[in-house]
Structure formats: structure tokens, C-alpha cells
Design an enzyme around this catalytic site. Structure first.
Site, PDB file in Angstrom:
ATOM      1  N   CYS A 136       2.686  63.090  91.509  1.00  0.00           N
ATOM      2  CA  CYS A 136       2.372  63.568  90.182  1.00  0.00           C
ATOM      3  C   CYS A 136       0.969  62.858  90.578  1.00  0.00           C
ATOM      4  O   CYS A 136       0.863  61.937  90.016  1.00  0.00           O
ATOM      5  CB  CYS A 136       3.372  63.482  89.628  1.00  0.00           C
ATOM      6  SG  CYS A 136       1.846  63.803  87.607  1.00  0.00           S
ATOM      7  N   CYS A 172       0.031  61.593  87.762  1.00  0.00           N
ATOM      8  CA  CYS A 172       0.923  60.641  86.424  1.00  0.00           C
ATOM      9  C   CYS A 172       0.395  59.449  87.839  1.00  0.00           C
ATOM     10  O   CYS A 172       0.394  58.010  87.002  1.00  0.00           O
ATOM     11  CB  CYS A 172       2.460  60.511  87.311  1.00  0.00           C
ATOM     12  SG  CYS A 172       2.547  62.548  86.423  1.00  0.00           S
TER      13      CYS A 172
END
Length: 118
Positions: free
Chosen positions: A43, A46
Site C-alpha cells: 500500500c 501506508c
């Protein structure tokens, strides 16, 4: 502790990595409010949050705790809290989730959004 690329990607300095096994002790049983980032190594947003979470962990350690949970290796906790998108941030206070936010954000905005629950 896991080794390899995933740790290097999602582990933010000063931020505790929690698992399904220790979520109860580290988050539910914590004395301070806890900001949990539900994250994944694949991600990009993230990864973008890593430096922000590290700064918060150091600067706000007297007010709240910051932890990360890898959704791919900890499905029980992820499912228990209905997490579908990453990053998802959840604030736990006195063992209960009191706020949930989805998506990366700047440190200043994150602190503003946390102000009503921390």
C-alpha cells in the site's frame, strides 16, 4: 519479529507492530489511547504515512501510543473491526474504538482529527 521487505516497508521508527496475538494486550489493555494504523506492505499511502507516524510516536508519547497492524498477516483483528481499505486509522480509548479514519493525511490534519478523542 518478521524479517525481509515487509518490515522495511511498513515498520515506522518508534512505532510498535502489533499482531492478532498481542492486540488485546497492546491496544485493548493499554493505559493511554492508542492510534492503530491498519496497513499493508503493498500500500503506497501506508508507506507515505511512515514518517508521520514515527514523528507522532516520539512527539506525542505522553498523550497516546501509536501502533501498526499488518492486515495481510493479521486477518482476525482486521475482520473484527471491519477494515476494508488501507490505511485505516482507528483510535482506541479504554479498550473501545472511538474513531476511524481512512486514507493518508498530513501530520497536522491527522492531529486535528484526533483532537476530539485524544
Amino acid at each position: 519479529m518478521r524479517t525481509g521487505r515487509a518490515d522495511a516497508v511498513i515498520k515506522a521508527a518508534g512505532v510498535t507492530e502489533v499482531t492478532d496475538a498481542d492486540f488485546g494486550a497492546e491496544v485493548i489493555g493499554a493505559d493511554l489511547p492508542v492510534l492503530v494504523e491498519f496497513t499493508a506492505d503493498w500500500c503506497p499511502p501506508c508507506r507515505q504515512m511512515g514518517p508521520v507516524l514515527s514523528e507522532l510516536a516520539f512527539e506525542e508519547s505522553d498523550r497516546f501510543k501509536v501502533v501498526q497492524l499488518d492486515v495481510d498477516t493479521n486477518p482476525e483483528t482486521t475482520l473484527a473491526y471491519g477494515v476494508l481499505s488501507m490505511p485505516t486509522f482507528m483510535v482506541f480509548r479504554d479498550g473501545e474504538p472511538v474513531k476511524s479514519m481512512v486514507g493518508a493525511r498530513a501530520k497536522r490534519r491527522l492531529l486535528q482529527e484526533l483532537s476530539d478523542v485524544i
